[in-house]
Design a protein around this motif. Sequence first.
Motif, short mmCIF file in Angstrom:
data_model
loop_
_atom_site.label_atom_id
_atom_site.label_comp_id
_atom_site.label_asym_id
_atom_site.label_seq_id
_atom_site.Cartn_x
_atom_site.Cartn_y
_atom_site.Cartn_z
N PRO A 151 -6.66 39.59 3.96
CA PRO A 151 -7.13 39.39 2.58
C PRO A 151 -8.11 40.46 2.11
CG PRO A 151 -8.24 37.88 4.07
CD PRO A 151 -7.18 38.57 4.88
N ALA A 152 -8.41 40.42 0.83
CA ALA A 152 -9.36 41.35 0.23
C ALA A 152 -10.74 41.17 0.86
CB ALA A 152 -9.43 41.10 -1.28
N GLY A 153 -11.46 42.28 0.96
CA GLY A 153 -12.83 42.21 1.45
C GLY A 153 -12.98 42.29 2.93
N THR A 154 -11.90 42.55 3.68
CA THR A 154 -11.99 42.61 5.14
C THR A 154 -12.21 44.03 5.65
OG1 THR A 154 -9.56 42.63 5.20
CG2 THR A 154 -10.66 40.51 5.56
N GLY A 155 -12.31 45.01 4.76
CA GLY A 155 -12.61 46.37 5.18
C GLY A 155 -11.43 47.17 5.67
N LYS A 156 -10.21 46.74 5.37
CA LYS A 156 -9.01 47.41 5.88
C LYS A 156 -8.97 48.88 5.45
CE LYS A 156 -6.19 44.71 3.68
NZ LYS A 156 -7.18 43.92 2.92
N THR A 157 -9.06 49.10 4.14
CA THR A 157 -8.96 50.46 3.61
C THR A 157 -10.23 51.26 3.90
OG1 THR A 157 -7.53 49.65 1.83
CG2 THR A 157 -8.55 51.81 1.52
N LEU A 320 -18.73 33.77 -1.50
CA LEU A 320 -17.76 33.05 -2.31
C LEU A 320 -16.36 33.64 -2.16
CD1 LEU A 320 -17.61 30.68 -4.25
CD2 LEU A 320 -18.00 32.27 -6.14
N VAL A 321 -16.27 34.96 -1.92
CA VAL A 321 -14.96 35.58 -1.71
C VAL A 321 -14.28 34.99 -0.48
CG1 VAL A 321 -13.76 37.75 -1.21
CG2 VAL A 321 -15.65 37.73 -2.85
N VAL A 325 -10.69 33.06 -0.54
CA VAL A 325 -9.57 33.45 0.33
C VAL A 325 -9.06 32.26 1.12
CG1 VAL A 325 -8.97 34.81 2.37
CG2 VAL A 325 -10.23 35.87 0.50
N GLU A 326 -9.97 31.50 1.70
CA GLU A 326 -9.57 30.35 2.51
C GLU A 326 -8.91 29.28 1.64
OE1 GLU A 326 -9.11 28.01 5.99
OE2 GLU A 326 -9.34 30.15 5.54
N TYR A 328 -7.18 29.70 -1.18
CA TYR A 328 -5.83 30.15 -1.51
C TYR A 328 -4.90 30.03 -0.32
CZ TYR A 328 -6.33 31.84 -6.30
OH TYR A 328 -6.48 31.91 -7.66
N LYS A 329 -5.41 30.36 0.87
CA LYS A 329 -4.60 30.24 2.07
C LYS A 329 -4.16 28.80 2.30
CE LYS A 329 -4.79 30.80 7.09
NZ LYS A 329 -5.66 31.11 8.26
N GLU A 330 -5.11 27.87 2.18
CA GLU A 330 -4.79 26.45 2.37
C GLU A 330 -3.81 25.96 1.30
OE1 GLU A 330 -8.49 24.42 2.39
OE2 GLU A 330 -9.11 25.18 4.37
N HIS A 331 -4.00 26.42 0.06
CA HIS A 331 -3.10 26.01 -1.02
C HIS A 331 -1.68 26.51 -0.75
CE1 HIS A 331 -1.68 25.09 -5.06
NE2 HIS A 331 -1.20 26.33 -5.12
N THR A 332 -1.56 27.77 -0.29
CA THR A 332 -0.24 28.34 -0.01
C THR A 332 0.44 27.60 1.13
OG1 THR A 332 -0.98 30.52 -0.76
CG2 THR A 332 0.99 30.45 0.64
N GLU A 333 -0.32 27.29 2.18
CA GLU A 333 0.25 26.57 3.32
C GLU A 333 0.71 25.19 2.91
OE1 GLU A 333 -2.89 26.67 6.16
OE2 GLU A 333 -2.39 28.70 6.88
N GLU A 334 -0.08 24.51 2.07
CA GLU A 334 0.29 23.17 1.61
C GLU A 334 1.55 23.24 0.75
OE1 GLU A 334 0.30 19.16 1.15
OE2 GLU A 334 -0.99 20.37 2.49
N ARG A 335 1.64 24.24 -0.12
CA ARG A 335 2.81 24.40 -0.97
C ARG A 335 4.06 24.69 -0.13
NH1 ARG A 335 2.68 29.35 -4.95
NH2 ARG A 335 3.03 30.36 -2.95
N ASN A 336 3.92 25.51 0.90
CA ASN A 336 5.05 25.83 1.77
C ASN A 336 5.54 24.59 2.52
OD1 ASN A 336 4.99 28.48 0.97
ND2 ASN A 336 3.79 29.20 2.72
N ARG A 337 4.59 23.74 2.92
CA ARG A 337 4.98 22.50 3.60
C ARG A 337 5.72 21.59 2.66
NH1 ARG A 337 -0.11 22.92 6.27
NH2 ARG A 337 -1.10 21.63 4.70
#
Length: 337
Positions: A151-157, A320-321, A325-326, A328-337
């Motif tokens: 996710p955003a804010g993890t310092g990847k780039t 808050l970021v 992130v968490e 949205y992750k939980e929402h996506t997992e719930e929607r996929n289920r």
Amino acid sequence: MATQTVKSVHHFPPMEATYTAPVQETFDVSNAVAAELAGISDGVLVAMRERMHCTIRLRGNKLTLDGEEQHVAEARALVDELVELVEGGHQIGAHTVDAVLGAVEAGQDVREVFDAVVWRHRGKKTAPKTVGQKAYIDAIRSSTVTFGIGPAGTGKTYLAMACAVAALHEREVARIILTRPAVEAGERLGFLPGDMLAKVDPYLRPLFDALYDMLEPDKAMNLMERGTIEVAPLAFMRGRTLNDSFIILDEAQNTSPEQMQMFLTRLGFGSKVVVTGDVTQIDLPREQRSGLVHVQDVLQEIEGISFTQFDHNDVVRHKLVQRIVEAYKEHTEERNR
């Protein structure tokens, strides 16, 4: 036989231990430590209070811990780690509390994480701030191709850019190539003013921002004018072979599988590739599969290629970021289920 120095690592008692008697512990901290703890509206103190289940008060240079004996012991161990980081020249923030707790939970020496400095500029050190970021840096250093996914804010780039500038400075590579797919995210590329380079500039701007954090703007511009640093949209990579280069592909979730294959096959001798992206922020048409999702199925077992998966615990922006992130992750997992 040579002896090996073993660093001491603080061990936090298990959080689920039984009730212990209340205690109060007051001790002095240095001016530098007190300033870091109280910095930016007591951010570090607030994070400590949220995590450590005891009362924590700072009055001048005196820090008081008040609560159950077990929780006070945990808080004191955390403070000792933070003190060592400050005395070692590190700036700490609210995210540092989670980073220290995460490192201890993973059985790692906190200083090994924070002391893995990648680049220094204007007295500022660029180094990993979480266990996940340390694993990412290690992967970049040891692998030819590294994928940083999360996710955003993890310092990847940002960390990839620091590794690239360090490699150029140490003459491990002759140039840096930064690229991104110019995918429209709700805006029409054709309506933006200027020529093609002006049109893609907004898409490449985050790469420029990270670069200017690593180098003086005048030096960065000079390197770009000489071609030592090249910033270009992904479409400009087709047909090239990139030797002796450190190549970063950012926002790779917006590549197609065909574009990803095209990009990876540009790899030449003496080069290193870092690919970053967030598979939860794909701007491609709904029916088109992301090259970043596809590549994990294709290259997962190839030697010399590593994948680092970040999660919300690696977010080092505003607290808050991390929660966003968490959620949205939980929402996506719930929607996929």
